[in-house]
Design an enzyme around this catalytic site. Structure first.
Site, short mmCIF file in Angstrom:
data_model
loop_
_atom_site.label_atom_id
_atom_site.label_comp_id
_atom_site.label_asym_id
_atom_site.label_seq_id
_atom_site.Cartn_x
_atom_site.Cartn_y
_atom_site.Cartn_z
N SER D 61 0.80 -1.24 0.00
CA SER D 61 0.00 0.00 0.00
C SER D 61 0.83 1.28 0.00
CB SER D 61 -0.94 0.03 1.21
OG SER D 61 -1.98 -0.90 1.03
N LYS D 64 0.47 3.40 -2.90
CA LYS D 64 -0.65 4.35 -3.06
C LYS D 64 -0.15 5.79 -3.05
CE LYS D 64 -4.04 1.22 -0.97
NZ LYS D 64 -4.67 0.78 0.29
N TYR D 186 -2.55 -2.02 -10.94
CA TYR D 186 -2.57 -1.73 -9.50
C TYR D 186 -1.73 -2.75 -8.72
CZ TYR D 186 -4.67 -1.10 -4.84
OH TYR D 186 -4.89 -0.90 -3.50
N TYR D 238 -4.49 3.20 7.80
CA TYR D 238 -5.68 2.38 7.94
C TYR D 238 -6.50 2.85 9.14
CZ TYR D 238 -2.94 -0.73 4.92
OH TYR D 238 -2.20 -1.26 3.92
N VAL D 256 1.05 -3.77 3.94
CA VAL D 256 1.01 -5.08 4.61
C VAL D 256 2.30 -5.87 4.43
CG1 VAL D 256 -1.49 -5.38 4.62
CG2 VAL D 256 -0.15 -6.16 2.64
#
Lengths: 302, 302, 302, 302
Positions: D61, D64, D186, D238, D256
């Site tokens: 992530s 992102k 992605y 998160y 993660v």
């Protein structure tokens, strides 16, 4: 600084009075929307102002900060067993999350969280609203500060939604005192009337590692101060907290009376006020003034 | 019929006492779980029973049916402006939907809906709990029916969640009277003590197009009776309403005291009781007995 | 019966064309809204009709009933491990509950549930949409029934929301086949074109304890038939299921093509059709016709 | 600085390997949990490290952030019409809010938001995953950076939940390209393998008003940099974003794979990595190391 505040006031002039004054209680509805004030307090205690900076207004949800400060001094870390420190992602007066999360409010700045804090203060103090009033009197150096009883009573009459939250927390065992008694104190705190100058001075310790220059006493530890500021940064402006971080980038707390306090850690505390609110319930001209500040002199913490 | 009830009682014997008696108030927690009764009343008023059919128990949520009947007689169609007639899809005591749907409860058999109905009755009656008690006394032909004040008071002490619902509705303008006064009446109705025989007789009009054979008087119109039965069919058993339709196929209403009333339109009203509850809060042996009935003689309306 | 249907058609005349024809795909949007048909089939197979009862229309969600019937014959009781039997309380195409309840749809008549059923059929049948077409051909005695490929393809192009549901169930392990393949079959079933007469005949077994008079064969057991009818009663009309029970009181299933089937257990199956829909997505004149029927001759099961 | 990092590494030693390595795809599950690295990059580009700071790991992530940076350079302010900037208050992979808020994700760091950003990049770039890879190669000065195709393919196979989000946004008109193609790109971005040193250098521009010392080129404007940092501060970790602000007080983003990047505006970028995750999906030892840093030298922005 004086020139800067004057410039900003001129810049936001067209926005003053735009938006809606809070109307859910008569005493707030009759406030003249065409007012604007700003006050900046540096860590030496020096205050610079522009506009209606000494006009008193109803601090409303800004009181949540001082109530939290009171509770932190009484409960320390254990406070966070009863209230979370995460943004809620839902309107400030929603009960939905409270139900899904077993009566533990997400943070101390949504209504449910502020009520849990008020309940905690009620367990330790004989008259919590007097205690908080005395705290802000001391911090601001203004011994004349008073709650407006008409506002407090009117809010009590319109207490239904807050009462629902308190009872729902009680159903989950996270509210220990009599609901009406806690609400009475809570509304008296919301009904305190302070000016931009008062609030800038009263929140100066948040810009000063927890130390109040006016009283020359510590209010919170440095760690606790960072924590309160972090919460203000992630959850201080209702549903607009993320957007406020995005545009302004300062820990802050707003109230439906039109006031917003903000903190530039290590440097300044400030308060801006203008009664007309945007759709999110935050002062329209107030948010604009803080955006302008960030754009002009980059006080953003990010 | 007598043989049938005896057979069913024998069949569900192993389930009697299985599950958990309601424990949220002491007066309910101390009920002996090893009890079971059933009573069937035909449209002539004749009652057949098996087991502990004359033992009184706390009717709890079954009172919602009679409160609704009272309100229907006072408000007619206009009642449905304040309460919906759709299944809720959420637990009976959830506030989530109430918030999303602006304080209009989904139906009269979830707690919020029953409280709205109680508020409506409060607006028309001096002592709603006396009015409902008198109604069930008349319908059942048992003039000795009484509420258990210990149960009522204990429920009032544990009122937090119901109070939260009432206040939330008040916040949306859908609750007009004093919350505590309405709750007081509401809990007195829940605390009524009736036997299977009493309840089978008191609900007989629902199987008889609204006409009570005992009093020889109409209680509801035929249309209103169909509507109440339809609501019982879609929303009468908490989160288990669909499953109850699926397995049993009768309009019905359960209470945490372990009672369940059911209606075979045009033919029978019945009441089954056994205090130990399944995970959904419905009588374990009671639901099983009604399933057995459907399997044996197909009273399902579907 | 003929006179009754004529009367009802006259009564609802002013409503025909009121509301909105479904517009999410072009093929449905161009249907003439000023049409109305009704057909009633008794348990001997005799059909009475009024209006445009032999005009074919897109059955859309009514196909969910026949898909469920197929799955019940293949999976029996084990089907209910993957789909619930409770009303959902949320819009038919909501994903919210699916997430909160770990990918198990509330019932087979919301979209997620119908997709889970379609996935189950895909696991057992080489061409599920052919199997369902053949089933309704047999049940209705109309060997010429066909899906409209333009409608099926158009729905496939607008599959995004249904694809989202299927993938969400897959994320929870409750969807086993290729999403696009299942959707292809699903939309072909929705795109079947049938008339009121066809549908009244095809659903006649639901009024006849599972036995089809036309084929003289059992379709479902009596128990399974009761269960399907119970589901239709509690969850057949989208968000209007409770209100439909309240006003009409019959197990039923609607489709956005404007058709509604309903069942009078032990007596009749019927189908009413008029393309213009109310806010809930159900045929405006269709629901009104069924209400009129209930008012006139009380077919309500309650 | 070197001594500081050594001290911190020693302090968190007992936590290394505590918690759970991500197991939803095999390639991540087999990573040795007993690893820990930290790298700090100052605004001159100088990097200080401790532990396994040059070991590559799956950035997941954290990608992102770089995808957002790409999109900001292509879309500027207009980007925020398709993605919000508020904390979500719900798990990172929830679809609930997406449905309630008509397909507009709350922010770019929850999965739905990152997918909307990926869709935007897909509209402008022939091969978005190559574009992002090239960006991080340039920013980190490491031309050898590669995605792990096994990880990317494995994530694609487990794409169901992300596919559900993409399709749900498509249903609301907020997703324009082919779902599978966007997901392919992605997952390739998530599967990039970088070390703490690479990531500290690649995010250095966020600590330097948008200017990359390595390439001597601007990446973002100062305003855009503040905005990205504000989003990282309110939504980067998160469900633990508030708690991370509370305890650490830095803009940050976790993955993660066990990596966390953080920014001390105007001073440092840093990356800490340890594969074992806490309940919230963030690196257990990583969060602890950042807490220790804040406690020791107060880099908190608050």
């Amino acid at each position: 600084m004086q020139a800067l505040l004057n410039d900003i006031m001129q810049e936001v002039q067209p926005l003053i009075g735009q938006g809606q004054v809070a109307t859910y209680i008569p005493a707030l509805a009759k406030v003249n929307p065409n007012q604007f004030g700003i006050a900046v307090c540096d860590t030496s205690g020096k205050v610079t102002t522009a506009g209606d900076a000494t006009t008193e207004f109803s601090i409303q949800s800004i009181s949540k900060v001082f109530n939290l400060v009171l509770a932190v001094t009484y409960y320390g870390e254990s406070l966070w067993q009863r209230v979370g420190c995460e943004p809620s992602g839902l309107p400030f007066n929603s009960l939905v999350q409270l139900e899904y999360e077993n009566g533990i409010p997400r943070n101390p700045f949504i209504n449910a969280g502020a009520l849990a804090i008020a309940d905690m203060n009620q367990s330790r103090l004989i008259a919590p609203h007097v205690a908080m009033r005395d705290l802000v009197r001391k911090l601001s150096g203004n011994e004349g500060l008073l709650a407006n009883p008409d506002v407090a009573n009117s809010e009590f009459e319109h207490r239904a939604r807050n009462a629902a939250m308190a009872y729902l927390m009680k159903a989950y065992g996270n509210f220990h005192n009599d609901v009406e008694e806690v609400l009475h104190n809570y509304f008296y705190n919301c009904a305190l009337e302070m000016s931009c100058v008062d609030l800038a001075r009263a929140s100066q310790f948040l810009a000063n590692r927890g130390h109040c220059t006016i009283t020359k006493e510590p209010v919170l530890t440095h760690d606790q101060t960072r924590q309160v500021n972090a919460l203000l940064a992630t959850s201080g402006l209702y549903d607009e907290a993320g957007s406020f971080a995005f545009k302004v980038g300062l820990p802050g707390k707003s109230g439906v009376g039109g006031g917003i306090i903000a903190v530039v850690p290590g440097r300044f505390s400030l308060c801006v006020w203008s009664p007309a609110l945007n759709r999110m319930g935050n002062s329209q001209a107030g948010v604009a003034a803080l955006e302008s500040l960030t754009r002009r002199i980059n006080w953003s913490v990010y």
